[in-house]
Design an enzyme around this catalytic site. Sequence first.
Site, short mmCIF file in Angstrom:
data_model
loop_
_atom_site.label_atom_id
_atom_site.label_comp_id
_atom_site.label_asym_id
_atom_site.label_seq_id
_atom_site.Cartn_x
_atom_site.Cartn_y
_atom_site.Cartn_z
N ASP A 1 -6.70 -13.56 5.04
CA ASP A 1 -5.54 -12.67 5.16
C ASP A 1 -6.00 -11.22 5.27
O ASP A 1 -5.42 -10.42 5.99
CB ASP A 1 -4.62 -12.84 3.94
CG ASP A 1 -3.85 -14.15 4.00
OD1 ASP A 1 -3.63 -14.66 5.12
OD2 ASP A 1 -3.48 -14.67 2.93
N GLY A 2 -7.07 -10.89 4.52
CA GLY A 2 -7.63 -9.53 4.58
C GLY A 2 -8.06 -9.17 6.00
O GLY A 2 -7.87 -8.04 6.45
N ARG B 1 7.31 6.28 -15.62
CA ARG B 1 6.01 6.66 -16.20
C ARG B 1 5.20 5.38 -16.37
O ARG B 1 5.70 4.41 -16.95
CB ARG B 1 6.18 7.29 -17.58
CG ARG B 1 6.69 8.70 -17.55
CD ARG B 1 6.81 9.23 -18.98
NE ARG B 1 7.33 10.58 -18.98
CZ ARG B 1 8.60 10.89 -18.85
NH1 ARG B 1 9.50 9.95 -18.70
NH2 ARG B 1 8.99 12.16 -18.88
N ALA C 1 2.58 -1.63 -15.17
CA ALA C 1 2.46 -1.17 -16.56
C ALA C 1 3.28 0.09 -16.84
O ALA C 1 2.73 1.15 -17.13
CB ALA C 1 0.98 -0.94 -16.90
N ASP D 1 1.35 3.09 -14.89
CA ASP D 1 0.15 3.06 -14.04
C ASP D 1 0.50 3.31 -12.58
O ASP D 1 -0.26 3.96 -11.86
CB ASP D 1 -0.56 1.70 -14.15
CG ASP D 1 -1.39 1.61 -15.42
OD1 ASP D 1 -1.37 2.58 -16.21
OD2 ASP D 1 -2.05 0.58 -15.61
N GLU E 1 1.72 -4.03 1.57
CA GLU E 1 2.35 -3.13 0.59
C GLU E 1 1.72 -1.75 0.61
O GLU E 1 0.68 -1.52 1.21
CB GLU E 1 2.24 -3.70 -0.85
CG GLU E 1 0.91 -3.53 -1.54
CD GLU E 1 -0.16 -4.48 -1.08
OE1 GLU E 1 -1.10 -3.98 -0.40
OE2 GLU E 1 -0.10 -5.67 -1.36
P1 NAP Z 1 -9.48 -8.07 -1.27
O1 NAP Z 1 -9.61 -7.60 -2.69
O2 NAP Z 1 -10.70 -8.49 -0.55
O3 NAP Z 1 -8.43 -9.28 -1.17
C1 NAP Z 1 -7.43 -9.48 -2.04
C2 NAP Z 1 -6.90 -10.92 -1.95
O4 NAP Z 1 -5.54 -10.86 -1.49
C3 NAP Z 1 -7.65 -11.85 -0.98
O5 NAP Z 1 -7.83 -13.10 -1.62
C4 NAP Z 1 -6.69 -11.96 0.18
O6 NAP Z 1 -6.79 -13.19 0.88
C5 NAP Z 1 -5.37 -11.90 -0.52
N1 NAP Z 1 -4.22 -11.56 0.32
C6 NAP Z 1 -4.11 -10.57 1.24
N2 NAP Z 1 -2.87 -10.57 1.78
C7 NAP Z 1 -2.20 -11.60 1.18
C8 NAP Z 1 -0.87 -12.10 1.30
N3 NAP Z 1 0.00 -11.54 2.13
N4 NAP Z 1 -0.51 -13.14 0.51
C9 NAP Z 1 -1.38 -13.70 -0.35
N5 NAP Z 1 -2.65 -13.27 -0.52
C10 NAP Z 1 -3.05 -12.22 0.24
O7 NAP Z 1 -8.74 -6.94 -0.48
P2 NAP Z 1 -8.45 -6.83 1.06
O8 NAP Z 1 -8.98 -8.04 1.78
O9 NAP Z 1 -8.85 -5.47 1.46
O10 NAP Z 1 -6.86 -6.95 1.02
C11 NAP Z 1 -6.06 -5.92 0.49
C12 NAP Z 1 -4.95 -6.59 -0.24
O11 NAP Z 1 -5.44 -7.01 -1.50
C13 NAP Z 1 -3.81 -5.67 -0.57
O12 NAP Z 1 -2.89 -5.60 0.49
C14 NAP Z 1 -3.24 -6.29 -1.82
O13 NAP Z 1 -2.10 -7.09 -1.55
C15 NAP Z 1 -4.34 -7.19 -2.34
N6 NAP Z 1 -4.62 -6.83 -3.72
C16 NAP Z 1 -4.27 -7.71 -4.69
C17 NAP Z 1 -4.46 -7.39 -6.01
C18 NAP Z 1 -4.06 -8.39 -7.05
O14 NAP Z 1 -3.61 -9.48 -6.70
N7 NAP Z 1 -4.17 -8.04 -8.34
C19 NAP Z 1 -5.02 -6.17 -6.38
C20 NAP Z 1 -5.37 -5.28 -5.37
C21 NAP Z 1 -5.14 -5.62 -4.04
P3 NAP Z 1 -8.04 -13.58 1.81
O15 NAP Z 1 -9.12 -13.99 0.86
O16 NAP Z 1 -7.52 -14.71 2.63
O17 NAP Z 1 -8.42 -12.37 2.62
#
Ligand code: NAP
Length: 266
Positions: A45-46, A148, A185, A150, A123
Amino acid sequence: MKFAITSKGDSRSNTLMHKMRSYLLDFELVYDEEEPDIVISVGGDGTLLYAFHRYSSRLDKTAFVGVHTGHLGFYADWVPEEIEKLVIAIAKTPYQIIEYPLLEVIIRYQHGGKETRYLALNESTVKGAEQTLVMDVEIRGQHFERFRGDGLCISTPSGSTAYNKALGGAILHPSLPAIQVAEMASINNRVFRTIGSPLILPAHHTCMLKPVNEADFQITIDHLPLLHKDVKSIQFRVADEKIRFARFRPFPFWKRVRDSFVSDKD
Ligand code: NAP
């Protein structure tokens, strides 16, 4: 038809990318990285997030399809064993287009009347640059609360399974033109109070964040983090643009949710 392929960059994804490229060229499709009609993202997805931002200026002309080389994805729903089938489908079948809503983010600055506009597929998040985020939240032009905590996460329906879900937000079907505001938070006690629940806004409602004191923020647009200084306001709404996915077979959203988060067994 013109196509481009983006890869996650690991050896498995790169091998698949080269294979698909050569198969599609055999079918006399044209490789065009600048103006593709279809973009195939190979990775996760990334990877599709990166592809979306690479081609976000031509969303009305480009459709996306994702092949996953890791676990099942929400945007990447073809497996490597199916690439021959996918190549034939791309080359021979008129595909169906499925459109998903996007998030529009407009950041206005305190000086010079400057503003920047972004589109997010998953997002946008807002956090304080160095301290607790304190912002007034307006919905549809009316003061709603002083937040207020995070930070705040404003997601699209298709992004609702990503960061938003980790924050306790609801999963929205991507056919819904809506955005969701989820808290990170929040501080809640006798003095400070926020709603505490995720909010889902329809397409005709905007959410506006206005700084109270500090005007520097860490703002992410999908995977892209940026420090914004002297911010006057940040406005979120459902964008007029949509992302277009090329669909060659049904792949129900709720099945994907179940397979990803509950069980992949029948
Ligand atoms: P990353 O840290 O490498 O990937 C974050 C995870 O989110 C990966 O497992 C990715 O899947 C998954 N993901 C991305 N879009 C998704 C969706 N629409 N539905 C379900 N899972 C999804 O970061 P990145 O590859 O640069 O992606 C950025 C995304 O990370 C942001 O858009 C945010 O949504 C997500 N993120 C999540 C958290 C959390 O869950 N606590 C925290 C920070 C950011 P793949 O392994 O298939 O790429």
